[in-house]
Design an enzyme around this catalytic site. Structure first.
Site, PDB file in Angstrom:
ATOM      1  N   LYS A  78       0.850  -1.199   0.000  1.00 15.86           N
ATOM      2  CA  LYS A  78       0.000   0.000   0.000  1.00 15.86           C
ATOM      3  C   LYS A  78       0.884   1.247   0.000  1.00 15.86           C
ATOM      4  CE  LYS A  78      -3.898   2.087   2.528  1.00 15.86           C
ATOM      5  NZ  LYS A  78      -4.781   2.000   3.718  1.00 15.86           N
ATOM      6  N   SER A 158      -9.806   2.119   2.616  1.00 17.67           N
ATOM      7  CA  SER A 158      -8.890   2.848   1.769  1.00 17.67           C
ATOM      8  C   SER A 158      -7.863   1.961   1.074  1.00 17.67           C
ATOM      9  CB  SER A 158      -8.153   3.899   2.597  1.00 17.67           C
ATOM     10  OG  SER A 158      -7.317   3.266   3.555  1.00 17.67           O
ATOM     11  N   SER A 182     -10.200  -0.098   6.939  1.00 23.31           N
ATOM     12  CA  SER A 182      -9.597  -0.047   5.601  1.00 23.31           C
ATOM     13  C   SER A 182      -8.864  -1.291   5.128  1.00 23.31           C
ATOM     14  CB  SER A 182      -8.634   1.133   5.518  1.00 23.31           C
ATOM     15  OG  SER A 182      -9.363   2.284   5.250  1.00 23.31           O
TER      16      SER A 182
END
Ligand code: GLN
Length: 494
Positions: A78, A158, A182
């Site tokens: 990420k 997210s 998330s």
């Protein structure tokens, strides 16, 4: 041999160790998959050269009989984890040119175990969102489509890029971060496994901060076993993060198949909410039957302060974000506005140009709830509620060992369908934020499909630092659900 992009992390590890495939072959196949999947926009930055170098180094180590726990296995990271020498954007314009001079502890742990980096995945700006639509680099599209329509769906957020990358077979596994859901929410709507560890289990050093008392890194994987493998390697106590905790990290994989016989599973009645999809409630009841059939004892429990969790989160998280994001001022790093007349003008223009609308909204809410006159009315009350929410779990765990709940109120939704209504968007986290407020570990496991063919997940919540039991119960759900549906790779035909 079967297509290496379809391997789980465990399968790839075993194949590489048995020299049935080299890291270079595996890495090349996944680089190809990343390139083919560009229409999904799952990556902000691809790092194929670095991946090939790392794979060659791994192959050399394997030839010498030196094999790390993740030797030669390609992962996606990420874009919230700082990676030394590789641009790290947090999905934001303000960091669109930021190349960190240091590595996050979690990613360093992975490289030390021999893992290979494929690239940095797209995400909601500063991890604020539930649909990956707030990214400066554009939305990510879910590999899944419903049976009745070709509409593009969100991958959740997210960590939407990581979820799409795992679900779309572009990597063996990925890292995510979870402040209010998330990891678990995108995992659930993309049909993969996502684990948020206990607060303090993984170091936050080098992870771009959103809300420091809630943020945790965790694995996003194809299977529960893979989550067990990856978590052990991500976790560590770290002198550079004073909130990381010095507790032993067990071999989660060794106990993942131990079953749930005698385990007391709590069902919190407050998690039946208005507006949740009927498919979700039905799946939840199925989950109860699955665990019962494997010998678990089902107990009813109450988490009475659940209804305050979202309002509490949307005070605490923006408050911490407004203070964390004060460092982006256009002076030391990140985007700097041009044509400014003085230092105030520089701050204002750099921040106005650098931050997107959702981030600006959170900064405004956060500074408001922390300002004098409102601090007691909002921030202090939210902190009190946070304690009550945590206490609900302590009480519940007197009667049970884990909790079983839905992971999300519904399946993936169409891109654009909720972006105009922040409150509707915030409701996506109704089942996940409580866990962050209480600092507990929880896993989302794919457990079924809606009538329209979209994945849905169940969540197991555990006691602090008892990820081993969470994984064990998650594995029991996985076994019973036997979820093996895969998204059609429509982007390959496109
Ligand atoms: N969707 C939540 C938010 O927008 C949670 C995000 C997260 O866990 N990073 O804040």
């Amino acid at each position: 041999m079967s297509d290496p992009t379809s391997f789980t992390l465990a399968e790839a590890r075993d194949a590489v160790r048995a020299k049935k495939i080299s890291s270079l072959e595996l890495t090349k196949a996944l680089i190809g998959a990343v390139e083919a999947a560009r229409p999904l926009n799952a990556f902000v930055t691809e790092t194929p050269e670095r991946a090939l170098d790392m794979a060659k180094t791994s192959d050399a180590r394997i030839a010498k009989g030196e094999c790390g726990a993740l030797e030669g296995l390609p992962l996606a990271i990420k874009d919230l984890f700082c990676t030394k020498g590789v641009r790290t954007t947090a999905g934001s314009n303000i960091l669109s040119n930021f190349v960190p001079p240091y590595e996050s502890t979690v990613t360093q742990n992975l490289w030390d175990a021999g893992a290979v980096m494929l690239g940095k995945t797209n995400m909601d700006e500063f991890a604020m969102g539930s649909s990956n639509e707030t990214s400066h680099f554009g939305p990510v599209f879910n590999p899944w489509r419903s049976r009745s329509s070709n509409a593009s769906l969100v991958p959740g957020g997210s960590s939407g890029g990581s979820a799409a990358a795992v679900s779309g077979s572009m990597c063996l596994a990925a890292t995510g971060t979870d402040t209010g859901g998330s990891i678990r929410q995108p995992a659930a709507v993309a049909g993969i496994v996502g684990l948020k560890p206990t607060y303090g289990r993984c170091s936050r050093y080098g992870i771009v901060a959103f809300a420091s008392s809630l943020d945790q890194a965790g694995p996003m994987t194809k299977t529960v076993r893979d989550a067990a493998i990856l978590l052990r390697l991500m976790a560590s106590v770290d002198p550079r993060d004073s909130t990381s905790v010095d507790v032993p990290v067990p071999d989660y994989e060794a106990s993942v198949d131990s079953g749930v016989k005698g385990l007391r599973v709590g069902i919190p009645k407050e998690y039946r909410v208005d507006g949740a999809s009927p498919d979700i409630d039905a799946l939840w009841m199925k989950g109860v039957e699955w665990l019962k059939a494997q010998g678990a004892e089902i107990v009813d429990v109450s988490l009475p302060h659940t209804k305050y969790a979202l309002p509490t989160y949307y005070i605490v998280a923006p408050a911490e974000a407004s203070s964390n994001l004060a460092r982006y001022d256009g002076v030391r790093f990140g985007h700097r506005a041009k044509d400014v007349c003085d230092i105030t003008d520089l701050y204002e223009k750099s921040r106005a140009e650098g931050f997107g609308r959702e981030v600006q909204r959170r900064i405004l809410i956060g500074t408001y709830v922390l300002s004098s006159g409102y601090y007691d009315a909002y921030y202090i009350r939210a902190q009190k509620l946070r304690s009550l929410i945590a206490r609900d779990f302590t009480e519940a765990y007197k009667k049970c060992d884990v909790l079983l709940t839905p992971a999300t109120p519904g399946p993936a939704f169409a891109v654009g369908s909720k972006s105009a209504d922040p409150v509707a968007m915030y409701l996506n986290d109704v089942f996940t934020v409580t866990v962050n407020l209480a600092g507990l570990p929880a896993i989302a496991v794919p457990a079924g499909l809606t009538t329209d063919g979209l994945p849905l997940g169940l969540q197991i919540i555990g006691r602090a630092f008892d990820e081993a039991t969470v994984l064990r119960a998650g594995r029991a759900i996985e076994v019973a659900a036997n979820f093996n549906a895969k998204p059609a790779q429509w982007w390959r035909a496109a």
